[in-house]
Design a protein around this motif. Structure first.
Motif, short mmCIF file in Angstrom:
data_model
loop_
_atom_site.label_atom_id
_atom_site.label_comp_id
_atom_site.label_asym_id
_atom_site.label_seq_id
_atom_site.Cartn_x
_atom_site.Cartn_y
_atom_site.Cartn_z
N ILE A 38 21.78 27.74 59.35
CA ILE A 38 22.23 28.87 60.17
C ILE A 38 21.38 28.99 61.43
O ILE A 38 21.89 29.26 62.52
N ALA A 58 22.84 28.73 65.23
CA ALA A 58 22.62 29.80 66.20
C ALA A 58 21.95 29.27 67.46
O ALA A 58 22.31 29.67 68.58
N ASP A 61 20.48 35.83 59.08
CA ASP A 61 19.63 34.77 58.55
C ASP A 61 18.23 35.30 58.23
O ASP A 61 17.64 34.95 57.21
N LEU A 67 24.08 36.18 63.81
CA LEU A 67 23.74 35.14 62.84
C LEU A 67 22.24 35.10 62.55
O LEU A 67 21.82 34.96 61.40
#
Length: 139
Positions: free
Chosen positions: A79, A83, A103, A99
């Motif tokens: 992730i 991003a 995360d 995100l």
């Protein structure tokens, strides 16, 4: 507008997350090896107060928890990289910020302390992505 700070924080967080995942996988694999189990059993026989059944239960719990933490750290790494790629060339800064914050929460709460620093870096990068506005050009 350049998003260098967010990208750098995201990449550093992803690298630290990846390193933590490798460390957790290594520790979990070590605990699964027969030599580790034999050494711990030898230590228990030399005066420890823990029973064999309790030792086996604790060992299996730590192994299962280790694999779960490793999976969360790997997901957090992916992730973070996604991003950072979205932030490149200022492509979707709001999505990247969301995100990164998700995360950060995921890594912080589900890694039992292994992902505190990456989570902090992700959180800072996510907040920066959401707060920084592009400059207004007045004609």
């Amino acid at each position: 507008m350049k998003r260098t700070a967010e990208i750098v924080l995201s990449v550093i967080g992803a690298v630290l997350n990846g390193l933590a995942a490798i460390l957790v996988i290594f520790m979990t694999m070590t605990m699964k090896s027969q030599s580790f189990i034999d050494e711990m059993e030898a230590q228990m026989k030399s005066g420890a107060t823990i029973r064999e059944a309790d030792f086996q239960t604790v060992l299996h719990t730590i192994q299962a928890l280790g694999w779960g933490i490793a999976v969360v750290l790997i997901i957090g790494t992916v992730i973070g990289i996604v991003a950072a790629v979205q932030l490149r060339n200022n492509k979707r800064p709001k999505l990247s910020g969301i995100l990164l914050i998700i995360d950060a929460l995921l890594v912080f709460f589900f890694t039992v302390g292994f992902g505190v620093l990456p989570a902090l870096l992700y959180l800072i990068a996510g907040i920066l992505s959401l707060v920084r506005k592009p400059p207004i050009i007045v004609e």
